[in-house]
Enzyme design. Structure first.
Site, short mmCIF file in Angstrom:
data_model
loop_
_atom_site.label_atom_id
_atom_site.label_comp_id
_atom_site.label_asym_id
_atom_site.label_seq_id
_atom_site.Cartn_x
_atom_site.Cartn_y
_atom_site.Cartn_z
CG HIS A 63 -0.39 0.09 2.62
ND1 HIS A 63 -0.30 -1.03 3.45
CD2 HIS A 63 0.10 0.94 3.29
CE1 HIS A 63 0.60 -0.78 4.43
NE2 HIS A 63 0.61 0.63 4.45
CD GLU A 90 3.25 -0.31 7.08
OE1 GLU A 90 2.61 0.74 6.69
OE2 GLU A 90 2.73 -1.12 7.36
C1 LIG Z 1 -1.51 1.01 10.45
C2 LIG Z 1 0.00 0.96 9.80
C3 LIG Z 1 -0.39 -0.20 8.72
O1 LIG Z 1 0.00 0.09 7.50
O2 LIG Z 1 -0.58 -1.32 9.03
C4 LIG Z 1 0.39 2.24 9.40
O3 LIG Z 1 0.98 2.45 8.22
S1 LIG Z 1 0.77 3.31 10.73
C5 LIG Z 1 1.26 4.91 9.92
C6 LIG Z 1 1.49 5.86 10.93
N1 LIG Z 1 2.83 5.66 11.69
C7 LIG Z 1 4.24 5.89 11.53
O4 LIG Z 1 4.28 6.67 10.50
C8 LIG Z 1 5.26 5.19 12.33
C9 LIG Z 1 6.67 5.66 11.93
N2 LIG Z 1 6.72 7.28 11.86
C10 LIG Z 1 7.40 7.90 12.75
O5 LIG Z 1 8.06 7.29 13.62
C11 LIG Z 1 7.40 9.33 12.76
O6 LIG Z 1 6.26 9.64 11.86
C12 LIG Z 1 8.66 9.96 12.10
C13 LIG Z 1 8.92 9.20 10.53
C14 LIG Z 1 9.86 9.71 12.88
C15 LIG Z 1 8.52 11.31 11.66
O7 LIG Z 1 8.28 11.87 12.88
P1 LIG Z 1 8.12 13.33 13.00
O8 LIG Z 1 7.35 13.95 12.08
O9 LIG Z 1 7.50 13.78 14.52
O10 LIG Z 1 9.55 13.80 13.05
P2 LIG Z 1 10.55 14.87 12.58
O11 LIG Z 1 9.60 16.31 12.53
O12 LIG Z 1 11.55 15.09 13.40
O13 LIG Z 1 10.76 14.62 10.99
C16 LIG Z 1 12.33 13.99 10.82
C17 LIG Z 1 12.50 14.44 9.19
O14 LIG Z 1 11.75 13.69 8.59
C18 LIG Z 1 10.94 14.12 7.71
N3 LIG Z 1 9.68 13.33 7.71
C19 LIG Z 1 8.58 13.03 8.65
N4 LIG Z 1 7.78 12.20 8.06
C20 LIG Z 1 8.03 12.14 6.93
C21 LIG Z 1 7.50 11.05 5.92
N5 LIG Z 1 6.24 10.54 6.06
N6 LIG Z 1 8.04 10.86 4.93
C22 LIG Z 1 9.12 11.91 4.60
N7 LIG Z 1 9.75 12.51 5.59
C23 LIG Z 1 9.21 12.36 6.57
C24 LIG Z 1 10.61 15.32 8.28
O15 LIG Z 1 10.13 16.63 7.33
C25 LIG Z 1 11.73 15.75 8.86
O16 LIG Z 1 12.70 16.33 7.96
P3 LIG Z 1 13.34 17.76 8.16
O17 LIG Z 1 14.48 17.46 9.34
O18 LIG Z 1 14.38 17.72 6.69
O19 LIG Z 1 12.58 18.67 8.29
CO LIG Z 2 0.69 1.61 6.30
#
Ligand SMILES: C[C@@H](C(=O)O)C(=O)SCCNC(=O)CCNC(=O)[C@H](O)C(C)(C)COP(=O)(O)OP(=O)(O)OC[C@H]1O[C@@H](n2cnc3c(N)ncnc32)[C@H](O)[C@@H]1OP(=O)(O)O
Ligand SMILES: [Co+2]
Length: 149
Positions: free
Chosen positions: A8, A130
């Site tokens: 996805h 993912e």
């Molecule tokens: C239900 C399940 C499933 O499919 O089964 C799902 O998908 S759950 C889907 C939701 N769950 C997840 O996303 C879990 C994993 N995600 C995370 O742990 C977090 O979202 C992070 C990826 C660490 C980002 O967290 P957050 O935005 O708070 O951190 P941050 O502001 O410090 O971001 C660090 C840097 O990464 C960038 N950044 C953040 N999110 C991004 C994304 N989605 N794609 C690309 N870059 C991204 C920010 O712009 C920043 O860059 P700059 O420093 O250059 O500005």
């Molecule tokens: Co997902």
């Protein structure tokens, strides 16, 4: 590790109800279930079916939602992550660990009921990635998934 199908594309949205209407009415896509909450992942989820993959609509759930920061930077929402299947989640996790890729949190159960983990976008060419173990599907006589052979 063998890379499997693109399962996805995650799409963050401030309103899952408005996003479902958009995918149904503008994109003529099939959305066959109601949105559901995944409190342990901090998101409300709804899958849009396309012939070869799915779009996973994600709305923030709770104060600590992992997509809150993304939506602050992208208030309209947008592409959030790519999810690829693998046959063996532990083998995949070990491989990315050996490569020094940052893994975001523990392996947990995802929306398809199989284990998932996330890789940091800054280590993955800018793409939050993912990795998900392939759900059980009818295997062929070799006992393997067709794509994994
Ligand atoms: C239900 C399940 C499933 O499919 O089964 C799902 O998908 S759950 C889907 C939701 N769950 C997840 O996303 C879990 C994993 N995600 C995370 O742990 C977090 O979202 C992070 C990826 C660490 C980002 O967290 P957050 O935005 O708070 O951190 P941050 O502001 O410090 O971001 C660090 C840097 O990464 C960038 N950044 C953040 N999110 C991004 C994304 N989605 N794609 C690309 N870059 C991204 C920010 O712009 C920043 O860059 P700059 O420093 O250059 O500005
Ligand atoms: Co997902």
């Amino acid at each position: 590790m063998k890379l499997g199908p693109l399962n996805h594309v995650g799409v963050a949205t401030p309103s899952i109800d408005e996003a479902v209407t958009f995918w149904r009415e503008t994109m003529c896509a099939s959305v066959i279930h109601e949105p559901f909450d995944m409190p342990e992942q901090g998101v409300r989820v709804c899958f849009v079916d396309t012939p070869n993959s799915q779009i996973e609509l994600l709305e923030p759930l709770g104060a600590d939602s992992p997509i809150a920061g993304f939506l602050e930077k992208n208030p309209q929402g947008g592409q959030h992550h790519l999810c690829f299947e693998v046959p063996d989640i532990e083998a995949a996790r070990s491989r990315f660990e050996e490569l020094g890729k940052r893994i975001l949190g523990p392996t947990r159960i995802g929306a398809h009921g199989t284990p998932i983990f996330f890789l940091h976008p800054k280590d993955m060419g800018g793409i939050l990635t993912e990795i998900m173990e392939t759900p059980e599907k009818p295997a062929d006589e070799t006992g393997k998934f067709a794509w994994a052979q």
